[in-house]
Design a protein around this motif. Structure first.
Motif, PDB file in Angstrom:
ATOM      1  N   GLY A   1      28.167 -84.052  22.056  1.00  0.00           N
ATOM      2  CA  GLY A   1      27.851 -82.957  21.142  1.00  0.00           C
ATOM      3  C   GLY A   1      26.352 -82.731  21.039  1.00  0.00           C
ATOM      4  N   VAL A   2      25.614 -83.801  20.908  1.00  0.00           N
ATOM      5  CA  VAL A   2      24.150 -83.690  20.808  1.00  0.00           C
ATOM      6  C   VAL A   2      23.580 -83.132  22.104  1.00  0.00           C
ATOM      7  CG1 VAL A   2      22.008 -85.027  20.584  1.00  0.00           C
ATOM      8  CG2 VAL A   2      23.930 -85.512  19.077  1.00  0.00           C
ATOM      9  N   ASP A   3      24.157 -83.584  23.233  1.00  0.00           N
ATOM     10  CA  ASP A   3      23.692 -83.064  24.536  1.00  0.00           C
ATOM     11  C   ASP A   3      23.918 -81.554  24.623  1.00  0.00           C
ATOM     12  OD1 ASP A   3      22.850 -85.508  25.372  1.00  0.00           O
ATOM     13  OD2 ASP A   3      24.611 -85.953  26.614  1.00  0.00           O
ATOM     14  N   ARG A   4      25.086 -81.114  24.129  1.00  0.00           N
ATOM     15  CA  ARG A   4      25.383 -79.664  24.166  1.00  0.00           C
ATOM     16  C   ARG A   4      24.407 -78.891  23.278  1.00  0.00           C
ATOM     17  NH1 ARG A   4      30.815 -81.477  24.157  1.00  0.00           N
ATOM     18  NH2 ARG A   4      30.924 -81.285  21.884  1.00  0.00           N
ATOM     19  N   GLU A   5      24.134 -79.451  22.109  1.00  0.00           N
ATOM     20  CA  GLU A   5      23.203 -78.792  21.184  1.00  0.00           C
ATOM     21  C   GLU A   5      21.815 -78.716  21.787  1.00  0.00           C
ATOM     22  OE1 GLU A   5      23.556 -77.378  18.112  1.00  0.00           O
ATOM     23  OE2 GLU A   5      25.706 -77.540  18.478  1.00  0.00           O
ATOM     24  N   ALA A   6      21.402 -79.843  22.408  1.00  0.00           N
ATOM     25  CA  ALA A   6      20.059 -79.878  23.000  1.00  0.00           C
ATOM     26  C   ALA A   6      19.954 -78.878  24.146  1.00  0.00           C
ATOM     27  CB  ALA A   6      19.752 -81.290  23.510  1.00  0.00           C
ATOM     28  N   ALA A   7      21.037 -78.757  24.914  1.00  0.00           N
ATOM     29  CA  ALA A   7      21.021 -77.829  26.060  1.00  0.00           C
ATOM     30  C   ALA A   7      21.001 -76.381  25.568  1.00  0.00           C
ATOM     31  CB  ALA A   7      22.236 -78.078  26.939  1.00  0.00           C
ATOM     32  N   ALA A   8      21.667 -76.125  24.431  1.00  0.00           N
ATOM     33  CA  ALA A   8      21.762 -74.755  23.921  1.00  0.00           C
ATOM     34  C   ALA A   8      20.513 -74.325  23.162  1.00  0.00           C
ATOM     35  CB  ALA A   8      22.984 -74.639  23.017  1.00  0.00           C
ATOM     36  N   ALA A   9      19.739 -75.320  22.697  1.00  0.00           N
ATOM     37  CA  ALA A   9      18.552 -74.992  21.887  1.00  0.00           C
ATOM     38  C   ALA A   9      17.505 -74.289  22.755  1.00  0.00           C
ATOM     39  CB  ALA A   9      17.973 -76.262  21.293  1.00  0.00           C
ATOM     40  N   SER A  10      16.903 -73.251  22.174  1.00  0.00           N
ATOM     41  CA  SER A  10      15.905 -72.487  22.934  1.00  0.00           C
ATOM     42  C   SER A  10      14.590 -73.255  23.036  1.00  0.00           C
ATOM     43  CB  SER A  10      15.677 -71.126  22.260  1.00  0.00           C
ATOM     44  OG  SER A  10      15.346 -71.324  20.898  1.00  0.00           O
TER      45      SER A  10
END
Lengths: 131, 240
Positions: free
Chosen positions: B123-132
């Motif tokens: 989940g954190v990886d997905r958030e980090a990847a999605a963050a601009s």
């Protein structure tokens, strides 16, 4: 190298904790089809009627020792080509020689790390692929 | 086998002193036949003392195995056998069972916790990847969860102790059992040889000397493994 992660594996150890540890590490590597047996005597029938492609076995077990299981597998025309990894607390030189003579593909002395198990499995499958 | 008054070394010394006096008398009277007979008796006393020492060793080992106890803190975990006595072998078996149970609980917790941590990491990886823009918070969460997963794997691998300690305890139990069995067999054999010998008219130091004791002992040692009660009876029949 890419491992054949669809290989069906049988893990044989009389201690539940060790069976579960090995299973978890195999699962983390990416293997999904992992069966467990608590002795050579219960493992051999499973091997004979199943379609296992890899055997990981302990040495010291109460009914049928791992070394005898290895010999039985190597003596079976259908199973004799199966890669075998022995994972054991036995670390005497003569025992390692005995295991090699019985036909194990590799040998790990307990305690071991996940990296060691992975490296040995990669080495075994690399050797099998090269034949 | 100590009752406070019995001193096996003193007993042997007194017997040798008695024989020494008799030997001196025989030599003084130039009775060579009598003198050699006494020397044979002295040799017999030496062999008897060795036999007796082995008997005490066997008895001590057997008593230690049968009556081994741990302190009160651990007592309630330990099963007792039919006689109410927790023997060393059953207690060691209990240590194996307890450590197995402890390892099982730990592995059960890991079975549920590891997937949770991995899900959190994903989940954190997905958030980090999605963050601009790069987020320090997400990066620290990512590093922290990675460390937690690494630590959980270390805990998993550490449960291997249960296998290694269990194997060691099984070996110790086997050694204890074999040692006791071998000592009993040696005593039985020595007692048998002594009873057959015409030149060694020696009685067991503590023997009750009940008739049939040797035969009973021999029959029992033919068994692959003696029960604790049988070992007790056999030692008693041999005088220990």
């Amino acid at each position: 190298m890419s491992l054949p992660l669809d290989t069906k594996i049988l893990v044989v150890d009389d201690f539940e904790s060790m069976r579960r540890i090995v299973k978890q590490v195999l699962h983390d590597i990416g293997f999904k089809d992992i069966s467990l047996a608590d002795d050579g005597a219960t493992a051999l029938p499973l091997l004979k009627k199943g379609d296992f492609g890899f055997l990981i076995t302990d040495w010291n077990m109460p009914q049928m020792e791992g070394i005898d299981l290895v010999k039985a597998v190597r003596a079976d025309p259908r199973l004799k080509g199966m890669p075998i990894l022995m994972v054991t607390a036995e670390a005497k030189r003569e025992q390692i020689i005995q295991a090699a003579q019985a036909g194990v593909n590799d040998y790990i002395v307990k305690p071991f790390t996940p990296d060691t198990l992975k490296a040995k499995i990669e080495k075994i499958f690399k050797g099998v692929a090269g034949k | 086998m100590s009752n406070g008054n019995f001193d096996p070394e003193q007993m042997i010394i007194e017997r040798l002193q008695g024989k020494a006096a008799e030997l001196a008398n025989c030599l003084g009277a130039r009775d060579m036949s009598g003198a050699f007979s006494i020397i044979e008796h002295i040799n017999a006393v030496r062999e008897e003392s060795i036999f007796h020492g082995l008997g005490l060793l066997a008895r001590g080992l057997h008593t230690a195995i049968v009556t081994f106890e741990v302190d009160d803190h651990g007592k309630h975990y330990l099963a007792h056998d039919e006689s109410g006595t927790a023997g060393v072998t059953s207690q060691l078996d209990n240590v194996v069972r307890m450590s197995e149970e402890s390892a099982r609980k730990t592995l059960n917790i890991l079975d549920t916790t590891l997937p949770m941590v991995r899900e959190l990491r994903a989940g954190v990886d997905r958030e980090a990847a999605a963050a601009s823009v790069s987020s320090g918070f997400l990066e620290s969460q990512k590093a922290g969860l990675q460390q937690v997963e690494h630590n959980l794997m270390d805990i998993l691998m550490a449960q291997g102790f249960q296998d290694l300690s269990g194997q060691a305890i099984r070996k110790v139990n086997g050694i204890l059992g074999n040692l006791q069995k071998d000592l009993i067999a040696l005593l039985t054999y020595a007692n048998h040889v002594k009873s057959m010998s015409q030149t060694l008219p020696v009685q067991l130091a503590l023997a009750d000397a009940e008739s049939g004791g040797v035969e009973e002992a021999e029959e029992q040692t033919k068994e692959a493994a003696l029960s604790q009660g049988s070992v007790d009876d056999l030692l008693a029949s041999l005088g220990f």
